[in-house]
Design an enzyme around this catalytic site. Structure first.
Site, PDB file in Angstrom:
ATOM      1  NE  ARG A  55      14.690 -20.149   5.102  1.00 15.44           N
ATOM      2  CZ  ARG A  55      13.882 -20.845   4.310  1.00 15.44           C
ATOM      3  NH1 ARG A  55      14.179 -22.066   3.979  1.00 15.44           N
ATOM      4  NH2 ARG A  55      12.769 -20.319   3.851  1.00 15.44           N
ATOM      5  CG  ASP A 105      13.084 -16.647   8.839  1.00 14.89           C
ATOM      6  OD1 ASP A 105      12.069 -16.987   9.478  1.00 14.89           O
ATOM      7  OD2 ASP A 105      13.440 -17.210   7.788  1.00 14.89           O
ATOM      8  CD  GLN A 118       6.639 -19.529  14.874  1.00 11.84           C
ATOM      9  OE1 GLN A 118       7.631 -19.099  15.426  1.00 11.84           O
ATOM     10  NE2 GLN A 118       6.625 -20.706  14.287  1.00 11.84           N
ATOM     11  CE  LYS A 178      11.306 -19.812  37.204  1.00 23.73           C
ATOM     12  NZ  LYS A 178      11.575 -19.382  35.840  1.00 23.73           N
ATOM     13  NE  ARG A 198      -3.159   2.321   3.182  1.00 24.80           N
ATOM     14  CZ  ARG A 198      -2.653   3.301   3.920  1.00 24.80           C
ATOM     15  NH1 ARG A 198      -1.394   3.221   4.324  1.00 24.80           N
ATOM     16  NH2 ARG A 198      -3.389   4.343   4.238  1.00 24.80           N
ATOM     17  CB  ALA A 205      12.351 -19.448  27.693  1.00 27.90           C
TER      18      ALA A 205
HETATM   19  O1  F6P Z   1      11.524 -17.664   5.930  1.00 24.92           O
HETATM   20  C1  F6P Z   1      10.333 -17.753   6.640  1.00 24.92           C
HETATM   21  C2  F6P Z   1      10.054 -19.184   7.051  1.00 24.92           C
HETATM   22  O2  F6P Z   1       8.824 -19.205   7.736  1.00 24.92           O
HETATM   23  C3  F6P Z   1      11.147 -19.858   7.876  1.00 24.92           C
HETATM   24  O3  F6P Z   1      11.129 -19.468   9.217  1.00 24.92           O
HETATM   25  C4  F6P Z   1      10.832 -21.307   7.643  1.00 24.92           C
HETATM   26  O4  F6P Z   1      11.982 -22.106   7.824  1.00 24.92           O
HETATM   27  C5  F6P Z   1      10.369 -21.322   6.223  1.00 24.92           C
HETATM   28  O5  F6P Z   1       9.944 -20.001   5.915  1.00 24.92           O
HETATM   29  C6  F6P Z   1       9.256 -22.275   5.910  1.00 24.92           C
HETATM   30  O6  F6P Z   1       9.021 -22.217   4.542  1.00 24.92           O
HETATM   31  P1  F6P Z   1       7.724 -22.788   3.830  1.00 24.92           P
HETATM   32  O7  F6P Z   1       6.555 -21.943   4.238  1.00 24.92           O
HETATM   33  O8  F6P Z   1       8.027 -22.657   2.375  1.00 24.92           O
HETATM   34  O9  F6P Z   1       7.562 -24.191   4.300  1.00 24.92           O
END
Ligand code: F6P
Length: 323
Positions: A173, A129, A255, A215, A23, A188
């Site tokens: 990744r 990422d 995510q 905990k 946009r 964590a």
């Molecule tokens: O690059 C974004 C991402 O979500 C990575 O975190 C993950 O490894 C990859 O893409 C997954 O790719 P796809 O959606 O092609 O399986």
């Protein structure tokens, strides 16, 4: 050469805020008197000539939407020079004289290749990422982190009720950014990332320590690229008597979705305007990005006598994009 006609595409894994960036690119280009074409399905669509002209109304109502209205695709063949030349042919056939490429590191490689063939390109970093060089943060990271912590907060509820340890796998990744940030902001016990090897024994010691300190739960965040995978870690932990029974949750593609956060919308707006304004000044072969977001110190005496004013650059931007 100052471009008269731009094309814009989104490529690689989708990221929340890509629509806000599209946009911003379209509206700021129109404000500067340029025509804009949207490319469907990333570089693959470019090679197949999937371009159509976009007006201000075509990008209305997309700012708050996750995903990408232009769609995206993984297209490893774009590394081939003959395929890149076909993309250039398609751009030339439509009279397009510059491209804005929105995406992650693979998208920027494609952008660099086209630029290398003499076609003006400006990149906008968008990838959950946060592994794109040249920017402290990419579009989509903040929303993904909010999704992750919302999930971990919920897992903590059930973990506490059952006195369990949860091993939560995040995306990223081969980059540990998402895992590291969510490890910090969710409290964590341990975070496993690709960049740093951690043994199951170290994790067990941290989880056992949490149990011994009273905990009622333990959270371990594991990046998908970490050497020790979430399921393998569970198997090992279960044999090491940490005090907690354990469960694994793989957050996966959840995510990547959702309405972009305030921060992602804002950087998407800023990057879009910056990309188009650079092209309008004849600058290309660059990726816009945000840098220098370090924690610094400022003398208290200075803080006490000065005030931070609203940045009027945003006023100009807000007017330009509200079309
Ligand atoms: O690059 C974004 C991402 O979500 C990575 O975190 C993950 O490894 C990859 O893409 C997954 O790719 P796809 O959606 O092609 O399986």
């Amino acid at each position: 050469m100052i471009p008269k006609t731009l094309a814009v595409l989104t490529a690689g894994g989708d990221a929340p805020g890509m629509n806000a960036a599209v946009r911003s690119v379209v509206r700021s280009a129109l404000a500067l008197g340029m025509r804009v074409f949207g490319v469907k399905r990333a570089y693959e669509g470019l090679v197949r000539g999937l371009l159509s002209e976009l007006g201000a109304r075509d990008v209305g109502g997309i700012l708050q939407r996750g995903g990408t209205v232009l769609q995206t695709a993984r297209f490893p063949d774009f590394a081939k020079p003959d395929i890149q030349r076909e993309a250039l042919r398609q751009l030339n056939a439509q009279g397009v004289d510059a491209l804005v490429a929105i995406g992650g590191d693979g998208t920027m490689r494609g952008a660099a290749a086209l630029e290398g063939l003499g076609f003006p390109v400006v990149g906008i970093p968008a990838s959950i990422d946060n592994d794109v060089y040249g920017t402290d943060i990419s579009i989509g990271v903040d929303t993904a982190l909010n999704t992750i912590i919302e999930a971990i907060d919920k897992l903590r509820d059930t973990a506490s009720s059952h006195q369990r340890a949860f091993i939560v796998e995040t995306m990223g990744r081969d980059c540990g950014h998402l895992a590291l940030m969510s490890g910090i902001i969710s409290g964590a016990e341990m975070t496993l990332i690709p960049e740093q090897e951690t043994s199951a024994e170290e994790v067990a010691a941290a989880v056992r320590g949490a149990y011994e300190r009273g905990k009622t739960h333990a959270i371990v965040v594991v990046a998908e690229g970490a050497k020790l995978h979430a399921n393998a870690l569970k198997e090992k932990l279960d044999k090491m008597n940490t005090g907690f029974d354990s469960r694994v949750t793989i957050l996966g593609h959840v995510q990547r979705g959702g309405s972009p956060s305030a921060w992602d919308r804002l950087i998407a707006a800023r990057f879009g305007v910056a990309a188009v304004e650079r092209l309008a000044k004849g600058e290309h072969g660059v990726m816009v990005g945000l840098q220098a977001t370090s924690v610094l110190g400022t003398r208290l005496e200075e803080v006490s006598i000065r005030k931070r004013a609203a940045d009027l650059e945003y006023y100009r931007m807000a007017r330009m994009l509200a079309k």
